[in-house]
Design an enzyme around this catalytic site. Structure first.
Site, PDB file in Angstrom:
ATOM      1  N   THR A   1      26.707  34.080  40.463  1.00  0.00           N
ATOM      2  CA  THR A   1      27.348  35.171  41.202  1.00  0.00           C
ATOM      3  C   THR A   1      26.217  36.171  41.667  1.00  0.00           C
ATOM      4  O   THR A   1      26.223  36.729  42.357  1.00  0.00           O
ATOM      5  CB  THR A   1      28.522  36.023  40.398  1.00  0.00           C
ATOM      6  OG1 THR A   1      29.321  34.944  39.978  1.00  0.00           O
ATOM      7  CG2 THR A   1      29.141  37.115  41.193  1.00  0.00           C
ATOM      8  N   THR A   2      25.493  36.472  40.449  1.00  0.00           N
ATOM      9  CA  THR A   2      24.227  37.574  40.523  1.00  0.00           C
ATOM     10  C   THR A   2      23.231  37.242  41.647  1.00  0.00           C
ATOM     11  O   THR A   2      22.667  37.797  42.265  1.00  0.00           O
ATOM     12  CB  THR A   2      23.953  37.926  39.447  1.00  0.00           C
ATOM     13  OG1 THR A   2      25.065  38.367  38.332  1.00  0.00           O
ATOM     14  CG2 THR A   2      22.952  39.192  39.183  1.00  0.00           C
TER      15      THR A   2
ATOM     16  N   TYR B   1      39.754  31.362  45.819  1.00  0.00           N
ATOM     17  CA  TYR B   1      40.618  31.579  47.198  1.00  0.00           C
ATOM     18  C   TYR B   1      41.604  30.620  47.173  1.00  0.00           C
ATOM     19  O   TYR B   1      42.887  30.953  46.945  1.00  0.00           O
ATOM     20  CB  TYR B   1      39.715  31.390  48.533  1.00  0.00           C
ATOM     21  CG  TYR B   1      40.556  31.645  49.747  1.00  0.00           C
ATOM     22  CD1 TYR B   1      41.152  32.948  49.839  1.00  0.00           C
ATOM     23  CD2 TYR B   1      40.818  30.318  50.571  1.00  0.00           C
ATOM     24  CE1 TYR B   1      41.997  32.945  51.020  1.00  0.00           C
ATOM     25  CE2 TYR B   1      41.952  30.806  51.611  1.00  0.00           C
ATOM     26  CZ  TYR B   1      42.447  32.066  51.648  1.00  0.00           C
ATOM     27  OH  TYR B   1      43.166  32.330  52.971  1.00  0.00           O
TER      28      TYR B   1
ATOM     29  N   TYR C   1      33.187  28.932  33.655  1.00  0.00           N
ATOM     30  CA  TYR C   1      32.953  30.357  34.161  1.00  0.00           C
ATOM     31  C   TYR C   1      34.360  30.780  34.382  1.00  0.00           C
ATOM     32  O   TYR C   1      35.001  30.636  35.475  1.00  0.00           O
ATOM     33  CB  TYR C   1      31.855  30.252  35.194  1.00  0.00           C
ATOM     34  CG  TYR C   1      31.701  31.789  35.707  1.00  0.00           C
ATOM     35  CD1 TYR C   1      32.105  32.962  34.811  1.00  0.00           C
ATOM     36  CD2 TYR C   1      30.990  31.841  37.024  1.00  0.00           C
ATOM     37  CE1 TYR C   1      31.605  34.275  35.285  1.00  0.00           C
ATOM     38  CE2 TYR C   1      30.391  32.862  37.272  1.00  0.00           C
ATOM     39  CZ  TYR C   1      30.828  34.288  36.665  1.00  0.00           C
ATOM     40  OH  TYR C   1      30.601  35.413  36.988  1.00  0.00           O
TER      41      TYR C   1
ATOM     42  N   ARG D   1      37.335  38.103  40.441  1.00  0.00           N
ATOM     43  CA  ARG D   1      36.552  37.613  41.539  1.00  0.00           C
ATOM     44  C   ARG D   1      37.293  36.115  42.062  1.00  0.00           C
ATOM     45  O   ARG D   1      37.131  36.048  43.204  1.00  0.00           O
ATOM     46  CB  ARG D   1      35.380  37.415  41.061  1.00  0.00           C
ATOM     47  CG  ARG D   1      34.354  38.354  40.710  1.00  0.00           C
ATOM     48  CD  ARG D   1      33.028  38.226  40.749  1.00  0.00           C
ATOM     49  NE  ARG D   1      32.229  38.253  42.125  1.00  0.00           N
ATOM     50  CZ  ARG D   1      31.320  38.986  42.030  1.00  0.00           C
ATOM     51  NH1 ARG D   1      30.982  40.021  41.595  1.00  0.00           N
ATOM     52  NH2 ARG D   1      30.706  39.057  43.554  1.00  0.00           N
TER      53      ARG D   1
ATOM     54  N   LYS E   1      31.664  30.787  29.769  1.00  0.00           N
ATOM     55  CA  LYS E   1      31.269  32.082  30.105  1.00  0.00           C
ATOM     56  C   LYS E   1      32.584  33.240  30.395  1.00  0.00           C
ATOM     57  O   LYS E   1      33.366  32.765  31.166  1.00  0.00           O
ATOM     58  CB  LYS E   1      30.222  32.171  31.209  1.00  0.00           C
ATOM     59  CG  LYS E   1      30.118  33.587  31.694  1.00  0.00           C
ATOM     60  CD  LYS E   1      29.209  33.832  33.031  1.00  0.00           C
ATOM     61  CE  LYS E   1      29.050  35.370  33.416  1.00  0.00           C
ATOM     62  NZ  LYS E   1      28.164  35.137  34.603  1.00  0.00           N
TER      63      LYS E   1
ATOM     64  N   ILE F   1      25.657  35.932  28.966  1.00  0.00           N
ATOM     65  CA  ILE F   1      25.144  35.727  30.380  1.00  0.00           C
ATOM     66  C   ILE F   1      25.212  37.146  31.146  1.00  0.00           C
ATOM     67  O   ILE F   1      26.249  37.440  31.505  1.00  0.00           O
ATOM     68  CB  ILE F   1      25.772  34.699  31.109  1.00  0.00           C
ATOM     69  CG1 ILE F   1      25.569  33.153  30.315  1.00  0.00           C
ATOM     70  CG2 ILE F   1      25.313  34.314  32.573  1.00  0.00           C
ATOM     71  CD1 ILE F   1      26.450  32.097  30.931  1.00  0.00           C
TER      72      ILE F   1
END
Length: 295
Positions: free
Chosen positions: A47-48, A110, A136, A141, A164, A206
């Site tokens: 993501t980052t 989504y 994750y 999100r 995570k 993380i």
């Protein structure tokens, strides 16, 4: 017991991007600096790292480059999740082929999924992967939560090594720890919960914070593992205002602004992300100054 891919801090590394594409010189400098500062692993194209707006070619090359650049100095974990299962499998196979130490697979966004769908998805990816898989969970999100009982089912798979946890729900995380025991390793996915999650048996974090303050982030974990829980907690709270500033807008907008101020990259993001609003940026830079971070 499943051996952790790492213990301590894995930096969820930004991807330096310009209008012309990936800045590999900047990425190389970042990888070298992070390792020199003592981080325990690096997560690439998550993501980052803006993995969702990298082209297929860029996504693969960023992973391959990072493996080559790290040269075995720290574990490299590749973000290979997608809402397209076929693409997630393709990325996972590619990452394994180029020598990553683990893959980080996000819940599908989504299109979402039922818990049964999540079990089937993660099982299929774990069956295909030749390296350990980190689930994750970031429902803010993706719109879907990996329920504790689902994690417990997945933890029976020999190749599903860790989760995570970025749900922010400490009660759910405690339930995962209780249900799974040593069948799965838990990493904090939120920098403001490193110590609380380690107190439940977590193996580290993380981290977004460690882009900006890698040695200090590592110290939070090191103190905890040394039994210096009070000192670890004090460090966690010392950096809380900076952590809050780093999440005052959607990640990775603030961390890109911070890293650009430190001279590591351009403050450039791909739409739909845009550069940080000036009022929020001022608070972020003030918090960095307060902590003695040079820029």
């Amino acid at each position: 017991m499943k051996k952790p891919i790492f213990e301590g801090i894995a930096t969820a590394l930004i991807t330096p991007i310009t209008e012309n594409g990936i800045d590999y010189d900047a990425l190389g400098r970042l990888i070298d600096w992070q390792i020199a500062e003592g981080v325990n692993a690096l997560v690439i194209a998550g993501t980052t790292g803006e993995g969702s707006t990298l082209t297929d070619e860029e996504h693969k090359e960023v992973i391959a480059y990072s493996v080559r650049k790290a040269g075995g100095r720290v574990p490299i974990i590749a973000g290979t999740g997608s809402n397209d299962t076929a693409y997630a499998l393709e990325l996972t196979r590619f990452a394994c082929e180029v020598g990553v130490d683990g893959v980080l697979v996000v819940t599908p966004y989504y299109n979402k999924a039922t818990q049964n769908g999540l079990i089937k998805l993660f099982t299929q990816i774990a069956d295909e992967s030749t390296v350990p898989v980190i689930l994750y969970n970031v429902p803010s999100r993706t719109g879907v939560n990996i329920e504790p009982k689902t994690v417990a089912t997945l933890a029976d798979h020999p190749n599903i090594n860790a989760i995570k946890e970025a749900s922010g729900n400490i009660s759910n995380i405690a339930e995962i720890a209780a249900l799974c025991g040593d069948k799965i390793n838990i990493y904090s996915g939120n920098d403001d919960q490193i110590v609380p999650i380690m107190s439940l048996g977590g193996k580290g974090c993380i981290s977004v914070l460690s882009n900006v303050a890698p040695a200090e982030s590592v110290a939070i974990c090191d103190r905890f593992f040394e039994g210096k829980v009070k000192e670890s907690c004090e460090l966690q709270l010392k950096y809380l205002p900076l952590i809050n500033a780093l999440f005052s807008e959607v990640n990775p907008i603030p961390v890109k602004a911070a890293m650009a101020a430190m001279g590591f990259c351009e403050d450039y993001l791909r739409l739909p992300l845009t550069s940080m609003e000036e009022a929020h940026k001022k608070v972020l830079l003030d918090e960095m100054r307060n902590l003695g971070i040079k820029f």
